[in-house]
Design an enzyme around this catalytic site. Structure first.
Site, PDB file in Angstrom:
ATOM      1  N   CYS A  76       1.005  14.671  -7.014  1.00 47.15           N
ATOM      2  CA  CYS A  76       0.983  15.439  -8.252  1.00 47.15           C
ATOM      3  C   CYS A  76       2.200  15.017  -9.071  1.00 47.15           C
ATOM      4  CB  CYS A  76       1.046  16.943  -7.971  1.00 47.15           C
ATOM      5  SG  CYS A  76      -0.364  17.581  -7.033  1.00 47.15           S
ATOM      6  N   GLY A 127      -2.050  13.046 -11.592  1.00 44.89           N
ATOM      7  CA  GLY A 127      -2.979  14.148 -11.378  1.00 44.89           C
ATOM      8  C   GLY A 127      -3.768  14.442 -12.631  1.00 44.89           C
ATOM      9  N   ASN A 147       4.873  18.826  -5.408  1.00 48.29           N
ATOM     10  CA  ASN A 147       4.156  17.582  -5.127  1.00 48.29           C
ATOM     11  C   ASN A 147       4.312  17.275  -3.651  1.00 48.29           C
ATOM     12  OD1 ASN A 147       3.001  15.001  -5.184  1.00 48.29           O
ATOM     13  ND2 ASN A 147       4.917  14.033  -5.779  1.00 48.29           N
ATOM     14  N   GLY A 148       3.191  17.149  -2.950  1.00 51.39           N
ATOM     15  CA  GLY A 148       3.242  16.845  -1.526  1.00 51.39           C
ATOM     16  C   GLY A 148       2.269  17.688  -0.739  1.00 51.39           C
ATOM     17  N   TYR A 197       0.583   1.796  -5.339  1.00 48.30           N
ATOM     18  CA  TYR A 197      -0.465   2.302  -6.229  1.00 48.30           C
ATOM     19  C   TYR A 197      -0.083   3.520  -7.055  1.00 48.30           C
ATOM     20  CZ  TYR A 197      -4.852   4.575  -7.656  1.00 48.30           C
ATOM     21  OH  TYR A 197      -5.830   5.185  -8.376  1.00 48.30           O
ATOM     22  N   THR A 244      -3.511  -1.355 -11.606  1.00 49.88           N
ATOM     23  CA  THR A 244      -2.294  -1.391 -10.790  1.00 49.88           C
ATOM     24  C   THR A 244      -2.094  -2.722 -10.076  1.00 49.88           C
ATOM     25  OG1 THR A 244      -3.610  -0.226  -9.136  1.00 49.88           O
ATOM     26  CG2 THR A 244      -2.036   1.078 -10.395  1.00 49.88           C
ATOM     27  N   ASP A 247      -6.675  -6.568  -5.579  1.00 55.23           N
ATOM     28  CA  ASP A 247      -6.519  -5.129  -5.791  1.00 55.23           C
ATOM     29  C   ASP A 247      -5.272  -4.664  -5.061  1.00 55.23           C
ATOM     30  OD1 ASP A 247      -7.053  -2.660  -6.805  1.00 55.23           O
ATOM     31  OD2 ASP A 247      -8.974  -2.393  -5.789  1.00 55.23           O
ATOM     32  N   ASP A 248      -4.796  -3.463  -5.432  1.00 61.65           N
ATOM     33  CA  ASP A 248      -3.608  -2.938  -4.781  1.00 61.65           C
ATOM     34  C   ASP A 248      -3.870  -2.578  -3.331  1.00 61.65           C
ATOM     35  OD1 ASP A 248      -4.553   0.015  -4.902  1.00 61.65           O
ATOM     36  OD2 ASP A 248      -4.638  -0.655  -6.977  1.00 61.65           O
TER      37      ASP A 248
END
Length: 505
Positions: free
Chosen positions: A2, A28, A101-102, A257, A303, A365-366
Site C-alpha cells: 500500500c 494501491g 503498509n504491510g 516491481y 517495470t 518482464d520483471d
C-alpha cells in the site's frame, strides 16, 4: 503493498496529501483515504476507487488542518469494501488514526489479545485496525493527560514486542503530531523529508521518496528498521530506535516491481538497481547461450523497460517497443481476482506486428508470478508473427507465498511452484525461459548500500525473515486469500448488499 503519507505543515495539507497519494497510486488502486487534524477536530474522507475518484472538490474543502495522513490500498485479503479503506481511527486515547503498509503475521492472535486483555473491539477484518489498537493501548499505558515524544517511543517499543510481520505505518495523534514507524526488519519502505517555508519547517513521511521529491521536500533519510520518527504539530522532529535487535531485511521485490524507478529505497536508486538486473541477466544469457539467435528484445511495459534496455546494450541486440500500453488500465498484478487479470491483459497491451514478424523475440518482464499474463503475452507475440518467443525474467522463479503484504498467498497459484524451469516454459508457451539468479539479484540491489546484507527473499526461497511462518500458517493464509476464496467472499458481499437494499426499499 500500500502507499502511505503523513505531513505536518504550516498551512493546510489536504492538497499535498492528495498529490502525495496520487504519486503513490501504483502501490494501491483499490481504495484511498485522507484524515486531517485542525486543532482538536478531525476530518476524514475515504472510499473505494482511485485517488482522483475518491476526492472531489467538496471533499477537499472539508479536509481542514495543518497535519494529516493518507493511504492508498492494495488488498491482500478479504473483499474490496470501503469499510476496510484507511486510515482507521480509535477514540481512546487522545484520538489516534493510522495508515499501514504491510501485513501482520500474528494478526489472529493479536485480535484475541486485544479483545480479551486490552478490552478493545476490532470492527473489520483488517490487520491494520489491529495494529492501530495495539499502538493505542500501549500509548494509553504509558502516557498521562499530556503527551511527549518519549511516550510515543515507549508505545512503539511495545508494538515491536507484540507485533510480528511487516509494517510501515504513519499514525496521527489528535492535537499532538504524527509518528512514522517501521518493523524491526524494515520489510516495507518508509522515508521522510523536510521543506522550509516562510512560516517554518514542514515534514513529510511517505512510502517512497518520489512523493517527497515532487512536493519539494528534501529527502532526509529512510526510517531505519525498528525506528520511530515523531513530528509534533510545532514542526519539531524526534527520532529513536525502538527495537532491541533490528535487522535490515527489506523486501527485494520492491526493487524488482513494486516501487517506482525514480524512488530511492534504503539508499538504493531503484532505477539503477533495475539497470544492474538487466546486466546480470545478459551475462547469464551469454553464459548459457553464447551463440544465441535473438533478433530483438521487447520489454513488457512498464517495470521491465529499464532492465530490458540495459540487457540489450550488453547483448548488442536491438531494443524495440513491441507493445503499446493502455495507460487507463490498472496494473494487472494487483487486480483482485484471476478473471479480472485475464480479461485485462489484452485490454492493457496491443502488439505492433512489425516488431515481431519472422523474428526470434526475447520478451523481458520483471517477474513471472501466476503465469497468466506471461502466457497471454507470449501468445500475442506468436499471433503477431514471431518465429520463436523467448522469455526472460529479471527475478528468480517465484515459488512460495508472500505473507508480508504482497498478493501471492497460495502456492498452487504460482506457476513456478513445484515446477522446473523447463516445465514453467512449457506452461506459459515459451520456446526458452531464463530466470535471474538470486545471488545476482541481491548483488544488483546491494551494490549501492553495503548495509543491506540480507533481504526478504521468501517468495524465491521459502525462508521467512521474521521466523514465525510455518506450514500451517501458509495453509491457513492460502485458504483465506486464494482467488477462489476471494471470489466466494465477493459473492457473499454482493448478496448482503442486495438484501440490505431490499430491506431499505
Amino acid at each position: 503493498m500500500c502507499g502511505i503519507v503523513g505531513i505536518v505543515g504550516t498551512s493546510p495539507v489536504n492538497q499535498a496529501i492528495y498529490d502525495g497519494l496520487t504519486l503513490l497510486q501504483h502501490r494501491g488502486q483499490d481504495a484511498a483515504g485522507i484524515m486531517t487534524c485542525d486543532g482538536h477536530t478531525l476530518y476524514m474522507r475515504k472510499d473505494n476507487g482511485l485517488v482522483r475518484d475518491v476526492f472531489r472538490t467538496r471533499h477537499m474543502l472539508r479536509l481542514k488542518g495543518n497535519m494529516g495522513i493518507g493511504h492508498v490500498r492494495y488488498p491482500t485479503a478479504g473483499c474490496s469494501t470501503s469499510a476496510e479503506a484507511q486510515p482507521f481511527y480509535v477514540n481512546s486515547p487522545y484520538g489516534i488514526s493510522l495508515a499501514h503498509n504491510g501485513n501482520l503475521t500474528n494478526a489472529e492472535d493479536l485480535k484475541r489479545h486485544v479483545f480479551l486483555e486490552d478490552r478493545r473491539h476490532i470492527n473489520t477484518g483488517s490487520d491494520s485496525e489491529v495494529l492501530l489498537n495495539v499502538f493505542a493501548h500501549e500509548l494509553a499505558a504509558v502516557a498521562s493527560l499530556s503527551i511527549d515524544h518519549n511516550d510515543v517511543f515507549k508505545a512503539v517499543e511495545a508494538v515491536h514486542r507484540r507485533c510480528r510481520g511487516a509494517y510501515a505505518a504513519v499514525a496521527m495523534i489528535t492535537g499532538y503530531g504524527i509518528v512514522g514507524f517501521r518493523d524491526p526488519y524494515g520489510i516495507r519502505p518508509l522515508v521522510f523529508g523536510k521543506r522550509e517555508t516562510a512560516k517554518g519547517a514542514e515534514y513529510m513521511i511517505a512510502s517512497e521518496s518520489v512523493a517527497l521529491d515532487a512536493l519539494g521536500f528534501e529527502r532526509i533519510r529512510d526510517v531505519a528498521p525498528g525506528e520511530a520518527v515523531v513530528i509534533d504539530r510545532d514542526g519539531k522532529l524526534h527520532a529513536m530506535q525502538c527495537a532491541q535487535n533490528p535487522q535490515y531485511s527489506p523486501c527485494i521485490f520492491e526493487y524488482v516491481y513494486l516501487a517506482r524507478p525514480d524512488s530511492i529505497i534504503d539508499d538504493v536508486l531503484v532505477y539503477k538497481a533495475r539497470m544492474r538486473m538487466g546486466e546480470t541477466l545478459a551475462e547469464k544469457i551469454l553464459r548459457e547461450r553464447p551463440r544465441h539467435d535473438i533478433d530483438v528484445i521487447v520489454p513488457i511495459p512498464e517495470t521491465s523497460r529499464t532492465a530490458a534496455l540495459q540487457l540489450s546494450y550488453k547483448l548488442g541486440v536491438p531494443y524495440r517497443e513491441g507493445f503499446v500500453k493502455n495507460r487507463y488500465i490498472a496494473r494487472t498484478f494487483i487486480m483482485p481476482g484471476q478473471k479480472m487479470r485475464q480479461k485485462s491483459v489484452r485490454q492493457k497491451l496491443n502488439a505492433i506486428d512489425f516488431e515481431f514478424r519472422d523474428k526470434t523475440v526475447l520478451l523481458v518482464d520483471d517477474s513471472v508470478v501466476r503465469g497468466t499474463t506471461s502466457k497471454q503475452i507470449i501468445q500475442m507475440a506468436r499471433d503477431s508473427g514471431a518465429r520463436k518467443v523467448y522469455f526472460a525474467s529479471a527475478a528468480p522463479p517465484v515459488r512460495y507465498p508472500n505473507v508480508y503484504g504482497i498478493d501471492m498467498p497460495a502456492a498452487d497459484e504460482l506457476v513456478a511452484h513445484n515446477r522446473t524451469e523447463d516445465e514453467v516454459a512449457k506452461e506459459i508457451g515459451a520456446d526458452w525461459l531464463i530466470y535471474q539468479e538470486l545471488a545476482d539479484l541481491e548483488r544488483a540491489v546491494r551494490r549501492r548500500n553495503s548495509a543491506l546484507q540480507k533481504f526478504d527473499t521468501s517468495i524465491f526461497t521459502g525462508e521467512y525473515v521474521t521466523g514465525d511462518v510455518n506450514e500451517q500458517y501458509l495453509k491457513d493464509v492460502g485458504s483465506k486469500r486464494a482467488d477462489t476464496a476471494k471470489s466466494a467472499r465477493e459473492k457473499d458481499s454482493r448478496k448482503v448488499a442486495s438484501i440490505d437494499l431490499h430491506n431499505v426499499v
